[in-house]
Design a protein around this motif. Sequence first.
Motif, PDB file in Angstrom:
ATOM      1  N   CYS A  46      65.953  36.181  59.773  1.00  0.00           N
ATOM      2  CA  CYS A  46      65.678  34.940  60.289  1.00  0.00           C
ATOM      3  C   CYS A  46      66.104  33.900  59.655  1.00  0.00           C
ATOM      4  O   CYS A  46      66.378  33.620  58.502  1.00  0.00           O
ATOM      5  CB  CYS A  46      64.083  34.944  59.948  1.00  0.00           C
ATOM      6  SG  CYS A  46      63.440  33.424  60.358  1.00  0.00           S
ATOM      7  N   CYS A  49      63.112  31.654  57.566  1.00  0.00           N
ATOM      8  CA  CYS A  49      62.576  32.165  56.230  1.00  0.00           C
ATOM      9  C   CYS A  49      63.439  33.144  55.695  1.00  0.00           C
ATOM     10  O   CYS A  49      62.977  33.634  54.676  1.00  0.00           O
ATOM     11  CB  CYS A  49      60.982  32.529  56.480  1.00  0.00           C
ATOM     12  SG  CYS A  49      61.005  34.115  57.362  1.00  0.00           S
ATOM     13  N   CYS A  62      60.702  35.873  64.780  1.00  0.00           N
ATOM     14  CA  CYS A  62      60.627  36.440  63.349  1.00  0.00           C
ATOM     15  C   CYS A  62      59.197  36.911  63.039  1.00  0.00           C
ATOM     16  O   CYS A  62      58.264  36.286  63.498  1.00  0.00           O
ATOM     17  CB  CYS A  62      60.869  35.124  62.387  1.00  0.00           C
ATOM     18  SG  CYS A  62      60.277  35.643  60.685  1.00  0.00           S
ATOM     19  N   CYS A  65      57.511  34.437  60.275  1.00  0.00           N
ATOM     20  CA  CYS A  65      57.183  32.839  60.608  1.00  0.00           C
ATOM     21  C   CYS A  65      57.208  32.472  61.831  1.00  0.00           C
ATOM     22  O   CYS A  65      56.861  31.313  62.269  1.00  0.00           O
ATOM     23  CB  CYS A  65      58.416  32.019  59.602  1.00  0.00           C
ATOM     24  SG  CYS A  65      59.896  31.968  60.450  1.00  0.00           S
TER      25      CYS A  65
END
Length: 93
Positions: A46, A49, A62, A65
Motif C-alpha cells: 500500500c 500505509c 488496501c 486503510c
Amino acid sequence: MSECGSCSSGAGPFSEGKELVEFVYGAHDGAIKDLPVPNDGLETKCQGCGEPFTMKTFVDKCPKCGGVHAISPPQSDDQANIQFAGKDFKLPE
Ligand SMILES: [Zn+2]
C-alpha cells in the motif's frame, strides 16, 4: 480495445496517480475495474500505509486503510506501474 471513448479525454492508461485510478475505474463504463489482474494478481505494498497486499483486480483497495490503487491493463505485468489515488480519495459507491 480500438474504439475507446474514455481514451480521448486527456487521462489515459499511462496517466499517473489519481488520474490513472479514475481512468481505469471509469474505463469502458466500469467494465475494466473488476477484471482480474493476470497471473493471480500483483503483489504490492500500500502506498498509503505500507501494508502488503495483492492487487486482484485492476482497481483494488488496501485491506487495512482502504487506499485505492489501480493499474492499467497494458502495464499490468509490473507492480511498479501501480498507481495510488491518494489518502483522501474514495471511490464512488
Ligand atoms: Zn493501506
